[in-house]
Write a protein that holds these residues in place. Structure first.
Motif, PDB file in Angstrom:
ATOM      1  N   SER A  59       0.784  -1.222   0.000  1.00  0.00           N
ATOM      2  CA  SER A  59      -0.039  -0.051  -0.158  1.00  0.00           C
ATOM      3  C   SER A  59       0.902   1.131   0.060  1.00  0.00           C
ATOM      4  O   SER A  59       1.809   1.250   0.834  1.00  0.00           O
ATOM      5  CB  SER A  59      -0.974  -0.272   1.106  1.00  0.00           C
ATOM      6  N   ARG A  60       0.449   2.285  -0.664  1.00  0.00           N
ATOM      7  CA  ARG A  60       0.800   3.589  -0.402  1.00  0.00           C
ATOM      8  C   ARG A  60       0.293   4.311   0.721  1.00  0.00           C
ATOM      9  O   ARG A  60      -1.113   4.470   0.848  1.00  0.00           O
ATOM     10  CB  ARG A  60       0.707   4.591  -1.583  1.00  0.00           C
ATOM     11  N   THR A 122      -8.065  10.403  -4.027  1.00  0.00           N
ATOM     12  CA  THR A 122      -7.612   8.960  -3.982  1.00  0.00           C
ATOM     13  C   THR A 122      -6.469   8.614  -4.369  1.00  0.00           C
ATOM     14  O   THR A 122      -6.059   7.718  -5.396  1.00  0.00           O
ATOM     15  CB  THR A 122      -8.530   8.406  -5.182  1.00  0.00           C
ATOM     16  N   GLU A 125      -3.827   4.263  -0.591  1.00  0.00           N
ATOM     17  CA  GLU A 125      -4.453   2.819  -0.340  1.00  0.00           C
ATOM     18  C   GLU A 125      -4.853   2.995   1.214  1.00  0.00           C
ATOM     19  O   GLU A 125      -5.752   2.501   1.741  1.00  0.00           O
ATOM     20  CB  GLU A 125      -3.801   1.638  -0.654  1.00  0.00           C
ATOM     21  N   SER A 126      -4.032   3.613   1.845  1.00  0.00           N
ATOM     22  CA  SER A 126      -4.210   3.701   3.379  1.00  0.00           C
ATOM     23  C   SER A 126      -3.729   4.842   3.957  1.00  0.00           C
ATOM     24  O   SER A 126      -2.516   5.385   3.600  1.00  0.00           O
ATOM     25  CB  SER A 126      -3.227   2.344   4.182  1.00  0.00           C
ATOM     26  N   LEU A 157      -8.150   8.966   0.017  1.00  0.00           N
ATOM     27  CA  LEU A 157      -8.281   7.647   0.444  1.00  0.00           C
ATOM     28  C   LEU A 157      -8.830   7.239  -0.972  1.00  0.00           C
ATOM     29  O   LEU A 157     -10.017   7.494  -1.239  1.00  0.00           O
ATOM     30  CB  LEU A 157      -8.983   7.414   1.615  1.00  0.00           C
ATOM     31  N   LYS A 158      -8.225   6.151  -1.341  1.00  0.00           N
ATOM     32  CA  LYS A 158      -8.821   5.487  -2.529  1.00  0.00           C
ATOM     33  C   LYS A 158     -10.121   4.723  -1.959  1.00  0.00           C
ATOM     34  O   LYS A 158     -10.278   4.323  -1.002  1.00  0.00           O
ATOM     35  CB  LYS A 158      -8.038   4.347  -3.283  1.00  0.00           C
ATOM     36  N   CYS A 160     -12.278   1.656  -1.190  1.00  0.00           N
ATOM     37  CA  CYS A 160     -12.013   0.338  -0.514  1.00  0.00           C
ATOM     38  C   CYS A 160     -10.928   0.583   0.252  1.00  0.00           C
ATOM     39  O   CYS A 160     -10.185  -0.402   0.662  1.00  0.00           O
ATOM     40  CB  CYS A 160     -11.780  -0.697  -1.537  1.00  0.00           C
ATOM     41  N   GLY A 161     -10.150   1.938   0.313  1.00  0.00           N
ATOM     42  CA  GLY A 161      -8.980   2.087   1.245  1.00  0.00           C
ATOM     43  C   GLY A 161      -9.257   2.006   2.655  1.00  0.00           C
ATOM     44  O   GLY A 161     -10.501   2.162   2.887  1.00  0.00           O
ATOM     45  N   GLU A 241     -13.191   1.619   6.236  1.00  0.00           N
ATOM     46  CA  GLU A 241     -12.816   1.156   5.024  1.00  0.00           C
ATOM     47  C   GLU A 241     -14.039   2.109   4.027  1.00  0.00           C
ATOM     48  O   GLU A 241     -15.228   1.971   4.311  1.00  0.00           O
ATOM     49  CB  GLU A 241     -13.443  -0.491   4.489  1.00  0.00           C
TER      50      GLU A 241
END
Length: 244
Positions: A59-60, A122, A125-126, A157-158, A160-161, A241
């Motif tokens: 993850s980024r 976005t 990922e976290s 945040l993306k 589903c991140g 999430e």
């Protein structure tokens, strides 16, 4: 050294309500223990089971209010490939750039978490927050500051991140912000007892892995009636999430 003492030593008296002020943190990091690393709340060893379960090493990751914590360094040692660390204090950011310049997985940026416009939508990922929302909640404009920060977290945040919040705040004090208009998160709560023994060796905590059970919440996101917190020094871990 208690909050405010470091700043007082620098000639300025600060209060807990100044936790959102860059001047407070600059003064503190200039004087407190020569900039020795310090982890608010829990170490990476205690939090590792949660992070490894919810935050893939690929993850980024955005680390909010990184301070001079060892958290990101230990995550990089444990296989995380990209962690962007932000903090409102230019003093600590300069300090951490020098300290961790040899670790390519880590980057550091001076930034107010209430305005992260340098990051595009976005782009992560976290997002990990260990005490930063709590610091903002000490301010006189706490509600506005919290809403601004969480809106920015949601934006960067993306889909589903995961936004992982480690806090002293019970659902009665935090869920109203996590469920504010414009946010759409699936919320799961864990409680990490301060009495849990951390196994620092190799950054693991096998006892934590055996007791990762979510706390059931009511329909409106509160603790169930009659719920008793066995350890008043426990930390709440909210795993949010991002949904559609």
């Amino acid at each position: 050294m208690q909050p405010g003492e470091a700043a007082a030593a620098a000639g300025t008296i600060w209060k807990a309500t100044d936790y959102g002020d860059a001047g407070y943190w600059d003064a503190r990091y200039k004087t407190e223990k020569g900039g020795a690393p310090f982890d608010w709340y829990r170490s990476y060893a205690a939090l590792r089971p949660f992070l490894r379960h919810f935050v893939p090493t690929s993850s980024r990751v955005l680390m909010l209010g990184c301070g001079n914590s060892l958290m990101s360094e230990h995550m990089a040692m444990d296989g995380y490939t990209e962690i962007v660390n932000v903090d409102i204090s230019s003093v600590v950011i300069d300090m951490m750039k020098q300290r961790h310049g040899h670790i390519p997985q880590l980057t550091y940026m001076e930034m107010d978490v209430r305005d992260m416009s340098l990051f595009s939508d976005t782009s992560f990922e976290s997002v990990v927050d260990k005490g930063t929302l709590d610091a903002l909640m000490c301010g006189t404009d706490a509600s506005q500051a919290a809403s601004q920060m969480l809106g920015e977290v949601n934006r960067v945040l993306k889909q589903c991140g995961i936004y992982m919040l480690i806090t002293y705040g019970a659902p009665s004090a935090r869920v109203q912000y996590l469920k504010q208009a414009g946010l759409n998160w699936k919320l799961t709560l864990y409680i990490l007892s301060s009495s849990r023994v951390e196994e620092e060796t190799n950054g693991s905590s096998s006892s934590a892995e055996l007791s990762m059970e979510p706390v059931p919440l009511t329909e409106n996101g509160q603790l169930p009636p009659g719920f008793v917190l066995g350890d008043l020094e426990s930390h709440y871990i909210y795993v949010c999430e991002k949904l559609n």
